[in-house]
Motif scaffolding. Structure first.
Motif, mmCIF file in Angstrom:
data_model
loop_
_atom_site.group_PDB
_atom_site.id
_atom_site.type_symbol
_atom_site.label_atom_id
_atom_site.label_comp_id
_atom_site.label_asym_id
_atom_site.label_seq_id
_atom_site.Cartn_x
_atom_site.Cartn_y
_atom_site.Cartn_z
ATOM 1 N N HIS A 24 -32.543 -13.891 69.239
ATOM 2 C CA HIS A 24 -33.756 -13.070 69.314
ATOM 3 C C HIS A 24 -34.688 -13.674 70.373
ATOM 4 O O HIS A 24 -35.654 -14.359 70.044
ATOM 5 C CB HIS A 24 -34.455 -13.025 67.956
ATOM 6 N N PRO A 25 -34.408 -13.411 71.657
ATOM 7 C CA PRO A 25 -35.148 -14.087 72.725
ATOM 8 C C PRO A 25 -36.644 -13.788 72.776
ATOM 9 O O PRO A 25 -37.414 -14.647 73.200
ATOM 10 C CB PRO A 25 -34.472 -13.601 74.000
ATOM 11 N N ILE A 26 -37.073 -12.630 72.315
ATOM 12 C CA ILE A 26 -38.488 -12.284 72.371
ATOM 13 C C ILE A 26 -39.179 -12.564 71.046
ATOM 14 O O ILE A 26 -40.202 -13.232 70.993
ATOM 15 C CB ILE A 26 -38.686 -10.801 72.760
ATOM 16 N N GLY A 32 -32.016 -19.360 66.141
ATOM 17 C CA GLY A 32 -30.728 -18.744 66.411
ATOM 18 C C GLY A 32 -30.289 -18.821 67.856
ATOM 19 O O GLY A 32 -30.692 -18.014 68.682
ATOM 20 N N LEU A 33 -29.471 -19.810 68.146
ATOM 21 C CA LEU A 33 -28.953 -19.995 69.491
ATOM 22 C C LEU A 33 -27.449 -20.179 69.391
ATOM 23 O O LEU A 33 -26.968 -21.031 68.655
ATOM 24 C CB LEU A 33 -29.603 -21.228 70.129
ATOM 25 N N SER A 34 -26.722 -19.358 70.111
ATOM 26 C CA SER A 34 -25.270 -19.435 70.112
ATOM 27 C C SER A 34 -24.793 -20.076 71.406
ATOM 28 O O SER A 34 -25.295 -19.757 72.475
ATOM 29 C CB SER A 34 -24.687 -18.022 69.980
ATOM 30 N N ASP A 47 -29.334 -23.424 64.527
ATOM 31 C CA ASP A 47 -30.302 -22.663 63.731
ATOM 32 C C ASP A 47 -31.684 -22.649 64.379
ATOM 33 O O ASP A 47 -32.310 -21.612 64.489
ATOM 34 C CB ASP A 47 -30.411 -23.226 62.308
ATOM 35 N N ARG A 48 -32.158 -23.831 64.768
ATOM 36 C CA ARG A 48 -33.471 -23.949 65.409
ATOM 37 C C ARG A 48 -33.360 -24.894 66.601
ATOM 38 O O ARG A 48 -32.913 -26.030 66.452
ATOM 39 C CB ARG A 48 -34.517 -24.504 64.445
ATOM 40 N N LEU A 110 -42.420 -3.816 70.392
ATOM 41 C CA LEU A 110 -41.784 -4.895 69.656
ATOM 42 C C LEU A 110 -42.610 -5.194 68.417
ATOM 43 O O LEU A 110 -43.825 -5.230 68.473
ATOM 44 C CB LEU A 110 -41.688 -6.159 70.517
ATOM 45 N N GLY A 111 -41.949 -5.433 67.319
ATOM 46 C CA GLY A 111 -42.658 -5.744 66.083
ATOM 47 C C GLY A 111 -43.052 -4.491 65.341
ATOM 48 O O GLY A 111 -42.630 -3.382 65.664
#
Length: 148
Positions: A24-26, A32-34, A47-48, A110-111
C-alpha cells in the motif's frame, strides 16, 4: 535478513536479485513490503519497514526511493479547459509541471469520505499526490472542484 547489493547495484536477498514492492504505497507506506524475485514470485515479506534491522532497512529505503516517484501537488496554477482532455499547470514539491489530464476518472480519491487525499494520473502515467485538497489555496480548490 541477508540483504546486500551486488557490484552492479542490484539488491540481493541471499544471493538472489529482488525488487521491493510496497503493498500500500500511498495509504500505508511503512506496512507490507514484498521482496519479489526476477520471476515475479515473492521471496520474503516484511510486515513493517520501520522494524526491519539496519543495514537492510537503509538498503530497502534507497531502492524504494529510486523506484517510486510521486510528486506532491502544492498549487494548481492553470487549467486550459474544464472539460477533458485538459492541460494542467501545477507546482509540485519537485518543481513546476505541465501535464494532460485525459479524463475525470484519472483523479482518484484516497481514503474515506471527507478525506482530502487525491491521486492524479497524467496522460504519461506519472502519479501526482495531493495530501489534503482542503489545505490547498482557494484558487487551486476552485479549479480542482470542477473535476471532482
Amino acid at each position: 535478513m541477508n540483504l546486500q547489493r551486488d557490484p552492479f547495484g542490484r539488491l540481493l536477498l541471499d544471493g538472489e536479485p529482488v525488487n521491493p514492492v510496497r503493498a500500500h504505497p500511498i495509504s500505508a507506506p511503512d506496512e507490507g513490503l514484498s521482496l519479489v524475485g526476477p520471476d515475479g514470485h515473492e521471496r520474503a515479506w516484511v510486515d513493517r519497514l520501520s522494524t526491519c534491522p539496519e543495514p537492510a532497512r537503509s538498503l530497502l529505503q534507497e531502492e524504494l526511493a529510486q523506484r517510486e516517484f510521486h510528486p506532491t501537488v502544492q498549487r494548481l496554477v492553470k487549467v486550459s479547459t474544464f472539460s477533458t482532455p485538459s492541460e494542467w499547470t501545477v507546482e509540485t514539491d519537485r518543481g513546476p509541471l505541465q501535464f494532460v489530464l485525459k479524463s475525470e476518472e484519472d483523479i482518484r480519491r484516497l481514503g474515506g469520505p471527507g478525506e482530502g487525499r487525491l491521486l492524479i494520473t497524467t496522460s504519461h502515467g506519472l502519479m501526482l499526490f495531493i495530501a489534503d485538497r482542503w489545505a490547498l489555496d482557494r484558487a487551486s480548490r476552485r479549479l480542482l472542484e470542477r473535476f471532482l
